[in-house]
Design a protein around this motif. Structure first.
Motif, mmCIF file in Angstrom:
data_model
loop_
_atom_site.group_PDB
_atom_site.id
_atom_site.type_symbol
_atom_site.label_atom_id
_atom_site.label_comp_id
_atom_site.label_asym_id
_atom_site.label_seq_id
_atom_site.Cartn_x
_atom_site.Cartn_y
_atom_site.Cartn_z
ATOM 1 N N ARG A 178 19.395 33.159 -62.254
ATOM 2 C CA ARG A 178 20.151 32.162 -63.003
ATOM 3 C C ARG A 178 19.388 30.843 -63.136
ATOM 4 O O ARG A 178 19.600 30.092 -64.080
ATOM 5 C CB ARG A 178 21.502 31.900 -62.326
ATOM 6 C CG ARG A 178 22.426 33.103 -62.333
ATOM 7 C CD ARG A 178 23.825 32.723 -61.876
ATOM 8 N NE ARG A 178 24.670 33.904 -61.845
ATOM 9 C CZ ARG A 178 24.878 34.636 -60.759
ATOM 10 N NH1 ARG A 178 24.308 34.285 -59.630
ATOM 11 N NH2 ARG A 178 25.647 35.707 -60.804
ATOM 12 N N CYS A 226 30.182 31.926 -57.323
ATOM 13 C CA CYS A 226 31.165 30.921 -56.932
ATOM 14 C C CYS A 226 30.512 29.725 -56.239
ATOM 15 O O CYS A 226 30.898 28.577 -56.458
ATOM 16 C CB CYS A 226 32.221 31.545 -56.021
ATOM 17 S SG CYS A 226 33.356 32.633 -56.908
ATOM 18 N N THR A 228 27.489 28.742 -56.797
ATOM 19 C CA THR A 228 26.696 28.049 -57.807
ATOM 20 C C THR A 228 27.564 27.175 -58.693
ATOM 21 O O THR A 228 27.213 26.033 -59.014
ATOM 22 C CB THR A 228 25.932 29.067 -58.676
ATOM 23 O OG1 THR A 228 25.047 29.821 -57.840
ATOM 24 C CG2 THR A 228 25.113 28.354 -59.748
ATOM 25 N N THR A 229 28.722 27.698 -59.104
ATOM 26 C CA THR A 229 29.573 26.981 -60.057
ATOM 27 C C THR A 229 30.627 26.109 -59.391
ATOM 28 O O THR A 229 31.071 25.115 -59.969
ATOM 29 C CB THR A 229 30.285 27.979 -60.979
ATOM 30 O OG1 THR A 229 31.141 28.821 -60.190
ATOM 31 C CG2 THR A 229 29.279 28.836 -61.731
ATOM 32 N N SER A 231 33.599 27.039 -58.940
ATOM 33 C CA SER A 231 34.871 27.312 -59.604
ATOM 34 C C SER A 231 35.004 28.805 -59.854
ATOM 35 O O SER A 231 34.065 29.450 -60.326
ATOM 36 C CB SER A 231 34.940 26.563 -60.940
ATOM 37 O OG SER A 231 35.933 27.099 -61.788
ATOM 38 N N GLN A 232 36.197 29.349 -59.546
ATOM 39 C CA GLN A 232 36.422 30.772 -59.807
ATOM 40 C C GLN A 232 36.381 31.071 -61.298
ATOM 41 O O GLN A 232 35.875 32.109 -61.723
ATOM 42 C CB GLN A 232 37.766 31.210 -59.220
ATOM 43 C CG GLN A 232 37.806 31.262 -57.702
ATOM 44 C CD GLN A 232 39.081 31.897 -57.184
ATOM 45 O OE1 GLN A 232 39.719 32.711 -57.860
ATOM 46 N NE2 GLN A 232 39.463 31.530 -55.955
ATOM 47 N N ARG A 233 36.925 30.161 -62.104
ATOM 48 C CA ARG A 233 36.949 30.408 -63.546
ATOM 49 C C ARG A 233 35.537 30.369 -64.134
ATOM 50 O O ARG A 233 35.182 31.211 -64.966
ATOM 51 C CB ARG A 233 37.847 29.372 -64.242
ATOM 52 C CG ARG A 233 39.305 29.528 -63.877
ATOM 53 C CD ARG A 233 40.219 28.747 -64.807
ATOM 54 N NE ARG A 233 41.626 28.956 -64.430
ATOM 55 C CZ ARG A 233 42.338 29.990 -64.816
ATOM 56 N NH1 ARG A 233 41.802 30.927 -65.576
ATOM 57 N NH2 ARG A 233 43.604 30.104 -64.439
ATOM 58 N N TRP A 234 34.740 29.403 -63.713
ATOM 59 C CA TRP A 234 33.352 29.352 -64.198
ATOM 60 C C TRP A 234 32.568 30.559 -63.692
ATOM 61 O O TRP A 234 31.723 31.103 -64.403
ATOM 62 C CB TRP A 234 32.679 28.058 -63.750
ATOM 63 C CG TRP A 234 33.035 26.870 -64.585
ATOM 64 C CD1 TRP A 234 33.822 25.812 -64.226
ATOM 65 C CD2 TRP A 234 32.645 26.633 -65.938
ATOM 66 N NE1 TRP A 234 33.941 24.922 -65.262
ATOM 67 C CE2 TRP A 234 33.222 25.401 -66.340
ATOM 68 C CE3 TRP A 234 31.858 27.340 -66.851
ATOM 69 C CZ2 TRP A 234 33.037 24.855 -67.611
ATOM 70 C CZ3 TRP A 234 31.673 26.800 -68.117
ATOM 71 C CH2 TRP A 234 32.251 25.579 -68.489
ATOM 72 N N ALA A 235 32.845 30.969 -62.455
ATOM 73 C CA ALA A 235 32.164 32.145 -61.904
ATOM 74 C C ALA A 235 32.531 33.389 -62.712
ATOM 75 O O ALA A 235 31.682 34.241 -63.004
ATOM 76 C CB ALA A 235 32.530 32.336 -60.441
ATOM 77 N N SER A 237 33.371 33.500 -65.847
ATOM 78 C CA SER A 237 32.651 33.412 -67.119
ATOM 79 C C SER A 237 31.186 33.801 -66.938
ATOM 80 O O SER A 237 30.609 34.521 -67.763
ATOM 81 C CB SER A 237 32.759 31.989 -67.675
ATOM 82 O OG SER A 237 31.994 31.849 -68.854
ATOM 83 N N LEU A 238 30.596 33.339 -65.840
ATOM 84 C CA LEU A 238 29.196 33.651 -65.569
ATOM 85 C C LEU A 238 28.986 35.144 -65.331
ATOM 86 O O LEU A 238 27.985 35.728 -65.764
ATOM 87 C CB LEU A 238 28.734 32.852 -64.339
ATOM 88 C CG LEU A 238 27.235 32.773 -64.057
ATOM 89 C CD1 LEU A 238 26.517 32.043 -65.179
ATOM 90 C CD2 LEU A 238 26.995 32.066 -62.733
ATOM 91 N N HIS A 243 39.260 36.439 -64.507
ATOM 92 C CA HIS A 243 39.469 35.568 -63.361
ATOM 93 C C HIS A 243 40.123 36.323 -62.207
ATOM 94 O O HIS A 243 39.790 36.134 -61.035
ATOM 95 C CB HIS A 243 40.330 34.374 -63.788
ATOM 96 C CG HIS A 243 40.695 33.465 -62.654
ATOM 97 N ND1 HIS A 243 41.886 33.570 -61.966
ATOM 98 C CD2 HIS A 243 40.017 32.454 -62.078
ATOM 99 C CE1 HIS A 243 41.934 32.659 -61.024
ATOM 100 N NE2 HIS A 243 40.820 31.954 -61.070
#
Length: 282
Positions: A178, A226, A228-229, A231-235, A237-238, A243
């Motif tokens: 990443r 998780c 790295t971001t 956030s669970q939502r950003w994770a 998406s990644l 979710h």
């Protein structure tokens, strides 16, 4: 060149006077005159000046146009055991002028390091060579956008090539798919984790917990996303997941002894432990 200033096309004539080119007390070549008859009394003076000019050109611009370098010279440049005189001489032989900064890059890739060097520094000077398990690139300037997608790289920050090489190796340890290119200056405090002995890291309970999580690649990937971001939502998406799928995985990871992701302190511990685990496995 001929007496009228044009390039000679025929075979060379016998040299009437020859003077060696000396750089750092070493003979690296020679200059000569091809004069018919007896030498002119001023021939040697002229050649002395030409030899000095040739040595200065070699010192400033280097002997080769290729990015591939002698690994022994590169190792001499980046070694912490090299004295400054030997390091400076190796840099000159590689084509780096004394007044130019030298960036040291550690790379890991299937591509040869000289090819990568040509991409991140299209113009000279740049030299590259394999060294131990990684590639080394020495460059006066760097274009990070030139790194191919499959290359992991660490970029040192120090002015001293020896110290910059250690920084580049440390930064390379933090490179991930990443974030494949890492500048040491951008690491900040996490760089201190590289100073911890491997035995100390292995004995840490949080690192031991990451070892257990690593047995399941999906769980490890989720935890990494998780961390790295944040956030669970950003994770999600990644990872290209729902979710709810990420939440279930994190719930499963949270059952691992030593990992508590329900509060910020636990998340911080997991992130530090994950970084320490990566350094152990680099």
């Amino acid at each position: 060149m001929s007496p009228d200033g044009t390039q000679v096309s025929g075979p060379p004539s016998p040299a009437s006077t020859t003077v060696p080119i000396i750089l750092d007390e070493e003979e690296i070549g020679a200059v000569w005159l091809e004069r018919p008859g007896s030498p002119n009394p001023l021939d040697e003076v002229l050649l002395d000046r030409l030899a000095i000019a040739a040595a200065a050109a070699v010192e400033r611009y280097g002997p080769a146009h290729t990015t591939m370098a002698d690994p022994a010279l590169v190792e001499l440049v980046v070694s912490s055991d090299s004295d400054e005189a030997a390091r400076a001489r190796a840099l000159r032989l590689l084509g780096f002028a004394a007044d130019l900064p030298v960036h040291v890059i550690a790379v890991r890739s299937q591509l040869p390091p000289d090819r990568i060097g040509g991409l991140v520094r299209p113009a000279r000077p740049v030299k590259a060579a394999p060294l131990a398990d990684v590639g080394v690139i020495l460059a006066a300037a760097i274009d990070p956008a030139g790194f191919p997608a499959d290359v992991h790289a660490g970029i040192g920050a120090a002015e001293s090539p020896g110290r910059s090489w250690r920084q580049a190796r440390t930064a390379l340890c933090f490179a991930t798919p990443r974030e494949p290119v890492i500048r040491y200056d951008d690491l900040g405090a996490p760089a201190l984790l590289a100073e911890i002995s491997p035995d100390t890291s292995r004995d840490n309970t949080d690192v031991a917990a990451i070892v257990r999580v690593a047995g399941n690649p999906e769980d490890l990937e989720t935890l990494d996303a998780c961390c790295t971001t944040g956030s669970q939502r950003w994770a999600a998406s990644l990872l290209h997941l729902y979710h709810s799928s990420v939440a279930r995985r994190l719930e499963q990871i949270g059952t691992t002894p030593g990992i508590e992701l329900a509060d910020p302190t636990g998340q911080l511990r997991a992130r530090i432990a994950l970084t320490a685990w990566r350094l152990l496995n680099d």
